[in-house]
Design a protein around this motif. Structure first.
Motif, PDB file in Angstrom:
ATOM      1  N   PHE A  38       0.819  -1.206   0.000  1.00  0.00           N
ATOM      2  CA  PHE A  38       0.000   0.000   0.000  1.00  0.00           C
ATOM      3  C   PHE A  38       0.858   1.263   0.000  1.00  0.00           C
ATOM      4  O   PHE A  38       0.449   2.295  -0.537  1.00  0.00           O
ATOM      5  CB  PHE A  38      -0.957  -0.029   1.187  1.00  0.00           C
ATOM      6  N   PHE A  39       2.042   1.181   0.584  1.00  0.00           N
ATOM      7  CA  PHE A  39       2.948   2.328   0.532  1.00  0.00           C
ATOM      8  C   PHE A  39       3.312   2.646  -0.918  1.00  0.00           C
ATOM      9  O   PHE A  39       3.332   3.814  -1.328  1.00  0.00           O
ATOM     10  CB  PHE A  39       4.217   2.030   1.341  1.00  0.00           C
ATOM     11  N   GLU A  40       3.584   1.610  -1.710  1.00  0.00           N
ATOM     12  CA  GLU A  40       3.964   1.858  -3.102  1.00  0.00           C
ATOM     13  C   GLU A  40       2.766   2.325  -3.924  1.00  0.00           C
ATOM     14  O   GLU A  40       2.915   3.168  -4.816  1.00  0.00           O
ATOM     15  CB  GLU A  40       4.589   0.608  -3.705  1.00  0.00           C
ATOM     16  N   ILE A  41       1.593   1.807  -3.637  1.00  0.00           N
ATOM     17  CA  ILE A  41       0.402   2.305  -4.327  1.00  0.00           C
ATOM     18  C   ILE A  41       0.201   3.782  -4.009  1.00  0.00           C
ATOM     19  O   ILE A  41      -0.135   4.593  -4.885  1.00  0.00           O
ATOM     20  CB  ILE A  41      -0.843   1.493  -3.918  1.00  0.00           C
ATOM     21  N   GLN A 119      -7.572   4.459   4.611  1.00  0.00           N
ATOM     22  CA  GLN A 119      -7.368   5.481   5.635  1.00  0.00           C
ATOM     23  C   GLN A 119      -5.892   5.634   5.966  1.00  0.00           C
ATOM     24  O   GLN A 119      -5.403   6.752   6.154  1.00  0.00           O
ATOM     25  CB  GLN A 119      -8.169   5.107   6.890  1.00  0.00           C
ATOM     26  N   TRP A 120      -5.181   4.520   6.047  1.00  0.00           N
ATOM     27  CA  TRP A 120      -3.748   4.591   6.346  1.00  0.00           C
ATOM     28  C   TRP A 120      -2.986   5.282   5.226  1.00  0.00           C
ATOM     29  O   TRP A 120      -2.120   6.123   5.466  1.00  0.00           O
ATOM     30  CB  TRP A 120      -3.197   3.184   6.580  1.00  0.00           C
ATOM     31  N   MET A 121      -3.310   4.959   3.979  1.00  0.00           N
ATOM     32  CA  MET A 121      -2.635   5.577   2.838  1.00  0.00           C
ATOM     33  C   MET A 121      -2.834   7.089   2.832  1.00  0.00           C
ATOM     34  O   MET A 121      -1.941   7.837   2.422  1.00  0.00           O
ATOM     35  CB  MET A 121      -3.146   4.966   1.534  1.00  0.00           C
ATOM     36  N   ASP A 125       3.045  10.333   3.462  1.00  0.00           N
ATOM     37  CA  ASP A 125       3.741  11.254   2.570  1.00  0.00           C
ATOM     38  C   ASP A 125       4.897  10.474   1.945  1.00  0.00           C
ATOM     39  O   ASP A 125       6.001  10.431   2.505  1.00  0.00           O
ATOM     40  CB  ASP A 125       4.272  12.469   3.338  1.00  0.00           C
ATOM     41  N   PRO A 126       4.657   9.806   0.808  1.00  0.00           N
ATOM     42  CA  PRO A 126       5.700   8.964   0.217  1.00  0.00           C
ATOM     43  C   PRO A 126       6.994   9.705  -0.087  1.00  0.00           C
ATOM     44  O   PRO A 126       8.074   9.107  -0.092  1.00  0.00           O
ATOM     45  CB  PRO A 126       5.042   8.461  -1.074  1.00  0.00           C
TER      46      PRO A 126
END
Length: 281
Positions: A38-41, A119-121, A125-126
């Motif tokens: 999900f971080f990469e998305i 919600q987490w995404m 701030d990538p």
């Protein structure tokens, strides 16, 4: 049920999705995802694209795979419980029961019950990780220049620093460990380095991947190398299938038996069609 972990190189290429959906519809495979999926998305700028990718993954009711360092700390605790303290210990559980648990154990912060990936995404701030990714690239350039053969002379010190950060704070009976006892645990692990790497899958996989990733002095590391490692360690160590389209990630995975022949590894597939054929065979 058989556990499948997918890399972002699959999520970001939608041509893989129909066959991946067909794999899931066989009922023989359970999808596993980590925070890194999900971080990469979240790093994409197209909001509609992000929503499409999240919706596609969540329809399969995935299992939540814990972060590699949390798993590695548990592996060291189990190893020491069994071999140093000579007590029974359960197998390491790489699965978090809820997404909220997954986030709270990683961040060590209050996490609302029922927190969702969307919600987490929204809190991420990538771009904040840009410097860390660059430092990973710089480190890999230095390590490639020296090569894993030259690095082997420093392996004991590298291993001890790695294990020191993985040692438990409490003994199996729950009491807090004094600094002296933690030093004894570190010395025990250093004296049994081979056994630690053999019996702690995520540690062993990361050790072998580190050697494989520094084997080619001419390769130019990329900013995706750090997330690729996060995916590969947990996937290869704890999944049954690892679906990854990135050729370099697959090449490093294929090199693991050369460095750690005793490790049990996930089967690696480059595309959903080949995985579907294997599941249906």
């Amino acid at each position: 049920m058989t556990l499948l972990y997918i890399d972002h190189s699959i999520v970001s290429r939608e041509q893989h999705w129909p066959d991946l959906k067909a794999v899931m519809e066989t009922g023989q495979v359970q999808l596993g995802l980590s925070l890194w999926n999900f971080f990469e998305i979240a790093g994409a700028s197209d909001a509609a694209q992000k929503e499409r990718r999240v919706a596609f993954l969540l329809q399969f009711n995935p299992q939540w795979i814990r972060e590699r360092r949390d798993i590695q700390r548990d592996e060291v605790f189990v190893f020491l419980t069994r071999h140093y303290y000579r007590q029974d210990a359960p197998e390491v559980d790489a699965i978090a029961r809820t997404f909220s648990t997954l986030v709270s154990t990683r961040t060590r912060q209050y996490t609302p019950l029922g927190l969702t990936p969307r919600q987490w995404m929204a809190t991420l701030d990538p771009t904040a990780f840009g410097d860390l990714k660059k430092r990973t690239v710089d480190a890999l350039v230095d390590l490639q220049r020296h090569g894993h053969t030259a690095m082997s002379a420093h392996e004991p010190q590298i291993f001890e620093q790695w294990i020191e950060k993985s040692l438990p704070l409490r003994a199996p009976d729950g009491r807090c460990l004094l600094d002296q006892e933690r030093r004894q645990l570190l010395a025990y692990c250093a004296d049994h380095r081979g056994e630690v790497l053999d019996q702690c899958p995520a540690l062993g996989v990361e050790h072998a991947l580190s050697l494989a990733r520094t084997d080619d002095p001419n390769r130019r590391p990329s900013l995706s190398d750090a997330p690729d490692l996060m995916h590969s360690v947990v996937a290869l160590a704890y999944a049954d299938y690892y679906l990854v389209n990135d050729a370099y990630a697959r090449r490093c995975a294929a090199a693991i038996p050369r460095f750690m022949p005793s490790l049990r590894l996930a089967e690696v597939y480059k595309d959903s069609a080949s995985l579907l054929a294997a599941v249906l065979a």
